[in-house]
Design an enzyme around this catalytic site. Structure first.
Site, PDB file in Angstrom:
ATOM      1  N   CYS A   8       0.920  -1.083   0.022  1.00  0.00           N
ATOM      2  CA  CYS A   8       0.384   0.366  -0.115  1.00  0.00           C
ATOM      3  C   CYS A   8       1.097   1.282  -0.053  1.00  0.00           C
ATOM      4  CB  CYS A   8      -1.300  -0.066   1.122  1.00  0.00           C
ATOM      5  SG  CYS A   8      -2.581   0.952   0.884  1.00  0.00           S
ATOM      6  N   HIS A  62      -3.672  -4.909  -1.273  1.00  0.00           N
ATOM      7  CA  HIS A  62      -3.474  -5.013   0.479  1.00  0.00           C
ATOM      8  C   HIS A  62      -3.052  -6.790   0.703  1.00  0.00           C
ATOM      9  CE1 HIS A  62      -2.766  -1.844   3.438  1.00  0.00           C
ATOM     10  NE2 HIS A  62      -4.019  -1.393   2.832  1.00  0.00           N
ATOM     11  N   GLU A  77      -3.285  -9.399   2.386  1.00  0.00           N
ATOM     12  CA  GLU A  77      -3.142 -10.142   3.413  1.00  0.00           C
ATOM     13  C   GLU A  77      -4.814  -9.949   4.218  1.00  0.00           C
ATOM     14  OE1 GLU A  77      -2.701  -5.782   4.623  1.00  0.00           O
ATOM     15  OE2 GLU A  77      -1.726  -7.159   3.515  1.00  0.00           O
TER      16      GLU A  77
END
Length: 218
Positions: free
Chosen positions: A85, A194, A196
């Site tokens: 990011c 992102h 994750e």
């Protein structure tokens, strides 16, 4: 076995909640340390630079823990780094967030600019167009990833400025205009989204990166 797992340090410099990134990397097969200590940052098989919030704030926080020097040392030594990011954005030359030009790390040419879309932030799932031969996107070339950002890099001039060097692999997405979704440049990789928070697709991307660390160490 755990002792054979690549060692990854997630840079701990005050960038919001990074526990989800730590857990995702552990599930991807890494032994993870959350730290800003030089011995952890410089010696790990891989370094993850997360980023949440404003470009200027992230740069100030990186400076406060001497991370700019340490990231530069890793890149110069060919040791893998993954930005996420705003961790991607600060790798570029500058940002014009809120109309104020601020310097980045300068690893890549270009400026971070406001996305010319009717709705910002760009929040939610979006497709990407991976570069041919991408390591990060192997097996997830047609999947969606989760984005949360209002600014992005919309122009890419590396090929023009560095004609004698191997061009990085650039993956694009679109929100109002095309913007860079990911870059793979030797030891230095980064994603605007992102991983994750991107479900199975993001988990596979992180496994691909962790596996590349295992291969490099072998």
């Amino acid at each position: 076995m755990t002792e054979l797992n690549p060692c990854v340090t997630v840079l701990d410099y005050g960038s919001g909640n990074v526990r989800s990134a730590v857990r995702a990397l552990e599930r991807a097969g890494a032994t993870v340390t959350l730290s800003a200590k030089p011995e952890d940052v410089l010696t790990a098989d891989g370094l993850v630079v997360p980023g949440v919030g404003a470009f200027g704030s992230v740069m100030a926080e990186l400076k406060s823990v001497d991370a700019i020097r340490m990231i530069g040392r890793r890149v110069a030594g060919g040791r893998p780094v993954l930005g996420i990011c705003v961790g991607l954005q600060v790798l570029f030359e500058s940002s014009v967030e809120h109309g104020v030009r601020q310097e980045g790390l300068g690893e890549w040419p270009g400026a971070v600019e406001l996305l010319p879309a009717d709705v910002v932030p760009h929040m939610g799932w979006n497709t990407v167009q991976p570069a041919e031969g991408s390591m990060l996107f192997e097996g997830v070339e047609n999947e969606r990833f989760y984005f949360v950002h209002s600014y992005g890099v919309q122009k890419w001039d590396f090929d023009v400025l560095q004609p004698k060097m191997k061009a990085p692999m650039v993956t694009w997405s679109q929100h109002g205009a095309p913007f860079i979704a990911a870059i793979e440049n030797g030891p230095l990789c980064a994603t605007q989204f992102h991983p994750e928070k991107s479900g199975d697709a993001g988990a596979r991307l992180l496994r691909n990166w962790v596996q590349s660390l295992r291969k490099k160490r072998a």
